[in-house]
Motif scaffolding. Structure first.
Motif, PDB file in Angstrom:
ATOM      1  N   THR A  96       3.368   0.596   7.285  1.00 55.68           N
ATOM      2  CA  THR A  96       2.410   1.637   7.434  1.00 55.68           C
ATOM      3  C   THR A  96       1.215   1.375   6.891  1.00 55.68           C
ATOM      4  OG1 THR A  96       3.102   2.458   5.274  1.00 55.68           O
ATOM      5  CG2 THR A  96       4.327   3.539   6.742  1.00 55.68           C
ATOM      6  N   SER A  97       0.958   0.443   6.168  1.00 51.76           N
ATOM      7  CA  SER A  97      -0.418   0.122   5.537  1.00 51.76           C
ATOM      8  C   SER A  97      -1.207  -0.531   6.726  1.00 51.76           C
ATOM      9  CB  SER A  97      -0.178  -1.219   4.543  1.00 51.76           C
ATOM     10  OG  SER A  97       0.096  -2.512   5.146  1.00 51.76           O
ATOM     11  N   GLY A  98      -0.725  -1.031   7.986  1.00 51.45           N
ATOM     12  CA  GLY A  98      -1.234  -1.603   9.063  1.00 51.45           C
ATOM     13  C   GLY A  98      -1.720  -3.147   8.712  1.00 51.45           C
ATOM     14  N   SER A  99      -1.459  -3.702   7.485  1.00 50.55           N
ATOM     15  CA  SER A  99      -1.658  -4.980   6.812  1.00 50.55           C
ATOM     16  C   SER A  99      -0.376  -5.818   7.015  1.00 50.55           C
ATOM     17  CB  SER A  99      -2.253  -4.835   5.763  1.00 50.55           C
ATOM     18  OG  SER A  99      -3.769  -4.604   5.772  1.00 50.55           O
ATOM     19  N   GLY A 100      -0.232  -7.139   6.929  1.00 50.43           N
ATOM     20  CA  GLY A 100       0.971  -7.690   7.120  1.00 50.43           C
ATOM     21  C   GLY A 100       1.375  -8.164   8.450  1.00 50.43           C
TER      22      GLY A 100
ATOM     23  N   ARG B  31      -8.554  -9.561   8.535  1.00 52.85           N
ATOM     24  CA  ARG B  31      -7.697  -8.851   7.748  1.00 52.85           C
ATOM     25  C   ARG B  31      -6.335  -9.636   7.332  1.00 52.85           C
ATOM     26  NH1 ARG B  31      -5.369  -2.851   9.545  1.00 52.85           N
ATOM     27  NH2 ARG B  31      -7.228  -2.196   8.278  1.00 52.85           N
ATOM     28  N   PHE B  34      -1.780 -15.098  10.777  1.00 48.85           N
ATOM     29  CA  PHE B  34      -0.428 -15.170  10.771  1.00 48.85           C
ATOM     30  C   PHE B  34       0.126 -16.392  11.404  1.00 48.85           C
ATOM     31  CE2 PHE B  34       0.014 -11.060   9.192  1.00 48.85           C
ATOM     32  CZ  PHE B  34      -1.254 -10.383   9.578  1.00 48.85           C
ATOM     33  N   PHE B  46       8.389 -14.416  12.480  1.00 44.97           N
ATOM     34  CA  PHE B  46       7.554 -14.543  11.513  1.00 44.97           C
ATOM     35  C   PHE B  46       7.575 -15.590  10.430  1.00 44.97           C
ATOM     36  CE2 PHE B  46       4.081 -13.538   8.565  1.00 44.97           C
ATOM     37  CZ  PHE B  46       4.890 -13.492   7.093  1.00 44.97           C
ATOM     38  N   THR B  49       1.951 -15.179   5.995  1.00 42.13           N
ATOM     39  CA  THR B  49       0.601 -14.313   6.293  1.00 42.13           C
ATOM     40  C   THR B  49      -0.195 -15.024   5.408  1.00 42.13           C
ATOM     41  OG1 THR B  49       2.139 -12.591   6.661  1.00 42.13           O
ATOM     42  CG2 THR B  49      -0.288 -12.387   6.170  1.00 42.13           C
ATOM     43  N   TYR B  51      -4.280 -14.417   3.800  1.00 38.02           N
ATOM     44  CA  TYR B  51      -5.458 -13.254   3.796  1.00 38.02           C
ATOM     45  C   TYR B  51      -6.652 -13.724   3.511  1.00 38.02           C
ATOM     46  CZ  TYR B  51      -1.430  -9.870   4.148  1.00 38.02           C
ATOM     47  OH  TYR B  51      -0.218  -9.276   4.088  1.00 38.02           O
ATOM     48  N   GLN B  91      -5.422 -10.948  12.952  1.00 38.66           N
ATOM     49  CA  GLN B  91      -5.844  -9.337  12.717  1.00 38.66           C
ATOM     50  C   GLN B  91      -7.055  -9.015  12.248  1.00 38.66           C
ATOM     51  OE1 GLN B  91      -3.182  -7.126  10.237  1.00 38.66           O
ATOM     52  NE2 GLN B  91      -2.831  -5.738  11.961  1.00 38.66           N
ATOM     53  N   GLY B  96      -9.065  -0.903  12.029  1.00 35.62           N
ATOM     54  CA  GLY B  96      -7.752  -0.227  12.232  1.00 35.62           C
ATOM     55  C   GLY B  96      -7.084  -0.378  13.322  1.00 35.62           C
ATOM     56  N   ARG B  98      -4.995  -2.669  14.374  1.00 31.17           N
ATOM     57  CA  ARG B  98      -3.627  -3.416  14.200  1.00 31.17           C
ATOM     58  C   ARG B  98      -3.034  -4.451  15.151  1.00 31.17           C
ATOM     59  NH1 ARG B  98      -0.295   2.061  11.595  1.00 31.17           N
ATOM     60  NH2 ARG B  98      -1.904   2.635   9.892  1.00 31.17           N
TER      61      ARG B  98
END
Lengths: 113, 112
Positions: A96-100, B31, B34, B46, B49, B51, B91, B96, B98
């Motif tokens: 839900t955070s949109g990150s990850g 953002r 990956f 996966f 990640t 950041y 990303q 937003g 995504r």
């Protein structure tokens, strides 16, 4: 559990057929994706659903019709496809955070005759 | 527009021969970056990640690192079961959107 499931694993269809691909996740993710992947190419984004609403359509032909009946389920309805639509179709979801990371399903290998 | 370039396109190693895969990226506000592993005919799996620049992650024989312009996937003493295509994706933050932008991948073959 980071599992995304997809059915069927393989699908062969004629150009006049109507078929559907199904994707399911039970991670509580609220964004789900359809990707198309051709051999030796990276995945290409087709559609994004966020909170069960279509948020992105990457100019995909109307013979591909996505549907999100609920937060866990994503369908891709196929009609009047062309042989060049043959590919691996991947579903993915994100938290839900949109990150990850996006977690991908195993894919459906589609062959259009 | 986000761009991701992976090199080399293909890499053949002998078992135990360590090497690195490169992922160069251009993105307006990262953002996340990956790494995925993909076996033929299967969905991407996966791995890591990252950041922020300077971050490192490790898992078994794999170690991923990140700078402001590129990421490396280091493979130490690889085994034949490490043979796969390794995909890098970014990303973009702020939109937003995504969605991920993928590189073309590096096809790794480890020979016994």
């Amino acid at each position: 559990d980071t599992e995304v499931t997809q059915t069927p694993k393989h699908l062969v269809m004629g150009m006049t057929n109507k078929k559907s691909l199904k994707c399911e996740q039970h991670m509580g993710h609220r964004a789900m994706y359809w990707y198309k992947q051709k051999a030796k190419k990276p995945p290409e984004l087709m559609f994004v659903y966020s909170y069960e609403k279509l948020s992105i359509n990457e100019s995909v032909p109307s013979r591909f019709s996505p549907e999100c009946p609920n937060s866990s389920l994503l369908n891709l309805h196929l009609h009047a496809l062309q042989p060049e639509d043959s590919a691996l179709y991947l579903c993915a979801s994100i938290g839900t955070s949109g990150s990850g990371p996006q977690y991908f399903g195993p894919g459906t290998r589609l062959t259009v005759l | 527009e986000d761009q991701v370039t992976q090199s080399p396109e293909a890499l053949r190693l002998q078992e135990g021969e360590s090497s690195s895969l490169n992922c160069s990226y251009t993105v307006s506000g990262l953002r996340g970056l990956f790494w995925y592993r993909q076996d033929p005919g299967k969905g991407p799996e996966f791995l890591f990640t990252l950041y922020s620049a300077g971050e490192e992650k490790e898992k078994e024989r794999l170690k991923a690192t990140l700078t402001k312009k590129e990421s490396f996937l280091h493979i130490t003493a690889p085994k034949p079961e490490d043979s796969a295509t390794y995909l890098c994706a970014v990303q973009e933050g702020g939109t937003g959107r995504r969605a991920l932008t993928f590189g073309s991948g590096t096809r790794l073959q480890v020979q016994p």
